[in-house]
Design a protein around this motif. Structure first.
Motif, PDB file in Angstrom:
ATOM      1  N   THR A  49      -0.815  -0.429  -5.267  1.00 18.97           N
ATOM      2  CA  THR A  49      -1.383  -1.307  -4.305  1.00 18.97           C
ATOM      3  C   THR A  49      -1.476  -1.135  -3.298  1.00 18.97           C
ATOM      4  OG1 THR A  49       0.436   0.413  -3.152  1.00 18.97           O
ATOM      5  CG2 THR A  49       1.081  -0.655  -5.343  1.00 18.97           C
ATOM      6  N   ARG A  50      -1.367  -2.035  -2.390  1.00 18.32           N
ATOM      7  CA  ARG A  50      -2.185  -2.412  -1.354  1.00 18.32           C
ATOM      8  C   ARG A  50      -0.874  -2.373   0.115  1.00 18.32           C
ATOM      9  NH1 ARG A  50      -1.673  -6.917  -3.129  1.00 18.32           N
ATOM     10  NH2 ARG A  50      -1.781  -9.343  -2.367  1.00 18.32           N
ATOM     11  N   ARG A  51      -0.785  -2.505   0.991  1.00 15.52           N
ATOM     12  CA  ARG A  51      -0.448  -2.754   2.440  1.00 15.52           C
ATOM     13  C   ARG A  51      -0.817  -2.837   3.539  1.00 15.52           C
ATOM     14  NH1 ARG A  51       1.906   0.432   6.315  1.00 15.52           N
ATOM     15  NH2 ARG A  51       3.629  -1.183   7.706  1.00 15.52           N
ATOM     16  N   TRP A  52      -1.002  -4.400   4.180  1.00 13.36           N
ATOM     17  CA  TRP A  52      -1.640  -4.717   5.046  1.00 13.36           C
ATOM     18  C   TRP A  52      -0.742  -4.984   5.996  1.00 13.36           C
ATOM     19  CZ3 TRP A  52      -7.194  -4.085   5.748  1.00 13.36           C
ATOM     20  CH2 TRP A  52      -8.123  -4.717   4.312  1.00 13.36           C
ATOM     21  N   GLU A  63       3.373  -7.938   7.728  1.00  8.24           N
ATOM     22  CA  GLU A  63       3.284  -7.308   6.690  1.00  8.24           C
ATOM     23  C   GLU A  63       2.788  -7.627   5.333  1.00  8.24           C
ATOM     24  OE1 GLU A  63       5.194  -3.370   4.733  1.00  8.24           O
ATOM     25  OE2 GLU A  63       5.650  -4.040   6.382  1.00  8.24           O
ATOM     26  N   SER A  65       2.430  -6.431   1.165  1.00  8.30           N
ATOM     27  CA  SER A  65       2.020  -5.568   0.315  1.00  8.30           C
ATOM     28  C   SER A  65       1.888  -6.047  -1.210  1.00  8.30           C
ATOM     29  CB  SER A  65       2.722  -4.655   0.509  1.00  8.30           C
ATOM     30  OG  SER A  65       3.978  -5.203   0.853  1.00  8.30           O
ATOM     31  N   GLY A  99      -4.489  -0.417   7.199  1.00 12.09           N
ATOM     32  CA  GLY A  99      -3.772  -0.700   6.263  1.00 12.09           C
ATOM     33  C   GLY A  99      -4.044   0.829   5.139  1.00 12.09           C
ATOM     34  N   TYR A 101      -4.237   1.620   1.150  1.00 13.51           N
ATOM     35  CA  TYR A 101      -4.269   1.492  -0.985  1.00 13.51           C
ATOM     36  C   TYR A 101      -3.038   2.776  -0.869  1.00 13.51           C
ATOM     37  CZ  TYR A 101      -8.178  -1.816  -0.122  1.00 13.51           C
ATOM     38  OH  TYR A 101      -8.462  -2.595   0.826  1.00 13.51           O
ATOM     39  N   GLU A 112      -2.831   8.399  -0.877  1.00 17.03           N
ATOM     40  CA  GLU A 112      -3.095   7.331   0.278  1.00 17.03           C
ATOM     41  C   GLU A 112      -4.238   7.446   0.705  1.00 17.03           C
ATOM     42  OE1 GLU A 112       0.066   5.984   2.985  1.00 17.03           O
ATOM     43  OE2 GLU A 112      -1.475   6.503   3.998  1.00 17.03           O
TER      44      GLU A 112
END
Length: 127
Positions: A49-52, A63, A65, A99, A101, A112
């Motif tokens: 997954t990704r989170r920005w 945000e 994700s 962010g 990954y 992470e």
């Protein structure tokens, strides 16, 4: 003396302003960014997954994700690279993104991979 982690993903970023998709008069500034991921660890790993966090010059934070990146969840052996290009739309000519990954190593360890904060800016805005 520190031992290198078996779970290391290096993240490099290049950005560019996309003038033909931007409309400054409507507060629409489009940026493309190319991310190069390199598995610098000792084990193969998959990007899950990704989170920005995307912040414009007005302090507005968005945000983002989700699963994978650009529809993929790449699996990388040690030394492998994976590159992709995506984009962001801001209401200001300058902003920042950063962010992480979430990765899964072949031994079952989740870890992470931080994405260093980088600047989005139209040309000749920042010195």
């Amino acid at each position: 003396m520190t031992e290198e982690s078996p779970y290391t993903i290096d993240v490099q970023v290049q950005t560019r302003f996309v003038p033909d998709q931007s409309k400054p008069g409507d507060n629409r500034y489009v940026f493309a960014y190319t991310i190069t991921l390199r598995n610098a660890g000792k084990l193969p790993a998959r990007l899950l997954t990704r989170r920005w966090l995307i912040t414009d010059a007005n302090g507005k934070v968005e945000e983002v994700s989700g699963d994978g990146v650009v529809g993929e969840q790449p699996w990388m052996r040690p030394g492998d690279d994976f590159e992709y290009t995506s984009g962001a739309v801001l209401e200001t000519p300058v902003g920042i993104m950063g962010g992480s990954y979430q990765m899964l190593a072949d031994d079952g360890t989740e870890f992470e991979a931080p994405i260093p904060t980088f600047t989005l800016s139209i040309p000749r805005t920042l010195h």
